[in-house]
Write a protein that holds these residues in place. Sequence first.
Motif, short mmCIF file in Angstrom:
data_model
loop_
_atom_site.label_atom_id
_atom_site.label_comp_id
_atom_site.label_asym_id
_atom_site.label_seq_id
_atom_site.Cartn_x
_atom_site.Cartn_y
_atom_site.Cartn_z
N ALA A 356 13.28 -36.68 -31.49
CA ALA A 356 14.32 -36.59 -32.52
C ALA A 356 15.62 -37.24 -32.07
N ILE A 357 15.98 -37.03 -30.81
CA ILE A 357 17.22 -37.61 -30.28
C ILE A 357 17.10 -39.13 -30.22
N LYS A 358 15.94 -39.63 -29.85
CA LYS A 358 15.72 -41.08 -29.82
C LYS A 358 15.92 -41.68 -31.21
N LYS A 359 15.33 -41.04 -32.21
CA LYS A 359 15.46 -41.53 -33.58
C LYS A 359 16.91 -41.46 -34.06
N ALA A 360 17.59 -40.37 -33.70
CA ALA A 360 18.98 -40.21 -34.12
C ALA A 360 19.86 -41.29 -33.50
N SER A 361 19.62 -41.63 -32.24
CA SER A 361 20.43 -42.62 -31.55
C SER A 361 20.29 -44.01 -32.16
N GLU A 362 19.22 -44.23 -32.90
CA GLU A 362 18.98 -45.54 -33.53
C GLU A 362 19.59 -45.64 -34.92
N VAL A 363 20.16 -44.55 -35.42
CA VAL A 363 20.78 -44.55 -36.74
C VAL A 363 22.19 -45.15 -36.65
N PRO A 364 22.51 -46.13 -37.50
CA PRO A 364 23.87 -46.71 -37.48
C PRO A 364 24.93 -45.63 -37.74
N ALA A 365 26.02 -45.74 -37.05
CA ALA A 365 27.15 -44.81 -37.22
C ALA A 365 26.75 -43.36 -36.93
N VAL A 366 25.86 -43.18 -35.99
CA VAL A 366 25.45 -41.83 -35.62
C VAL A 366 26.65 -41.06 -35.08
#
Length: 429
Positions: A356-366
Motif C-alpha cells: 500500500a505504501i509503495k502504491k501511495a508513493s507513486e501517486v502524484p502530489a501524495v
Amino acid sequence: MNKSQKSMIALLGVLLVFFGFVIIRIGFAKPASTVKIAKIPAGEYDPAVWGKFYPLEYESYKKNATMALSPTGYGGSMKVQKSEQMPEINTNFKGMPFSVDYTEDRGHVYAMEDIKETKRIGPKSPGACITCKTPYLEKFYQESGWGYTKIPLTQLMDQVPSHGSISCANCHDPETMDLRVINPAFIEAMDRKGVDVSKASRQDMRSYVCGQCHAEYFFEPNTVRVVFPWDKGMKAGDMYAYYAEKPGGFVQDWQHPDSKTAMLKTQHPDFETWSTGTHGKAGVACADCHMPYMRQDGQKYSSHLMTSPLTNLDAACGTCHTQGSAWLMDQVKTTQDYTFEVLHTAGQNVAHAHEAIKKASEVPAVNQIELANARELVRKAQWYWDFVAAENSMGFHNPDQSLNTAAQASEFARQAIESANRAAGINLF
C-alpha cells in the motif's frame, strides 16, 4: 509359648535377616560414581578433549548433530527455509539477505558450517558475525578486544578448526568447570542493567550461558561492536523505543525497496521473551528444560543435547508437571498453533502495508506527512511481527506476551495501510 507368640518371633527373625542383608549390601556396595574436576588447559576448544574427562556430557553433546522436524510442526533442526511456512517472509525482508536465505537453525555443532554456507554472508561481512558461532570468540577478543568485529569474517573463519563450532568452552571455565559467559556484548548489556555476571548464582548462569547468544542485537555503526538493546527493557516495545533514539548512530538494518522504509531485523530474542514469561519469572532456567538432568550408571549429569524439551518431555517437563506427556504435548501444540495463526495473519498484513505504501508513493502530489507516518507504522508493525517470528519457541516461552505482540503488529499494519490510503487520497488496499 502360644501360637501367636511363635508367629511373632518368626516374623521378627525374617525381618532381622532381611534388614541385615540390606545393611551388608549398602556397606559393601560401590558408591555411585562421582565426577572429578579435570583442569583442562585454557584455550582448549576441542570438545573431544573435554569429552575424555566428561564422557556422558560429551556423548549427549554429539547428539546435537541429529536433525529432525519438531513434533509440533514449528522449529526443529532441519535446514528448511522458513518462508515455506510463512511466504510473507519473502515480501517483508525484500531487499536484504533474509529474503534469500532464512533457514531453521540446526544444532550447535553445525554453527560454523552453517555460517560458511549461508547466502546471507558475503566477502564484506564483518568479523562481528562470528560472535555467537564459536568458543574461539574468547581468543579473538583476548587478542583484539572489540577490534575483532572489524576483521573480515572470512579471515576469522579461516582461524577456526573443524571442531570450532559452539561447544564446552562457550559455557564452562576449563579449569573449574564453572559456568561462564564469554560474549562481551552480553556482559556489557547486563552491566548496564546493574547485573554483574561474574557474581551471578549458578541457577542464573544456567540461563545466562544461553542468553549470551539467544538474544536480539545490532552492530554499532563505525565500530561494528555487538550491542544488545536492553537499556529500556526486554519487550518488543521497550527495544523499539531504544532504537528510536538511534543508539550509536544506528538507524536501520536496511531500506525496504518497495515502501522505502528504514527497517529493523530482529535476531532470535529467546532470552528476552523467556525472561518476561512465566518460567523465567519463576526462576526456571533455560537449562532446566532444554538440558534436563539425566542418570546413567548411578551418575547424575546434565544432558548436553541442547534441544526442544518436546524430545524428552518426561525429563524436561515431568519434574514439575505431572499430568503426563500427552497432556504436555497438547499444551505446547495448542499454544504454538494459536500463536502461529495470529502471527501468520500479522505477517501478511505487514506485507500488504508495504504494498500500500509503495502504491501511495507513486501517486502524484501524495501527502508526504501521511506517507512518512505510514512508513513509521509499517516499520513498527514489522518489528513487532518479527519479534515473535524470529523467536524460537513459537510463543511458548511467553504465550500471553507473544500473542499480544503479534496482535499489535496486525494493528500497526492496519494503521499503516489507512495512513497510506490517506496519503494517496484513495483506497489503495
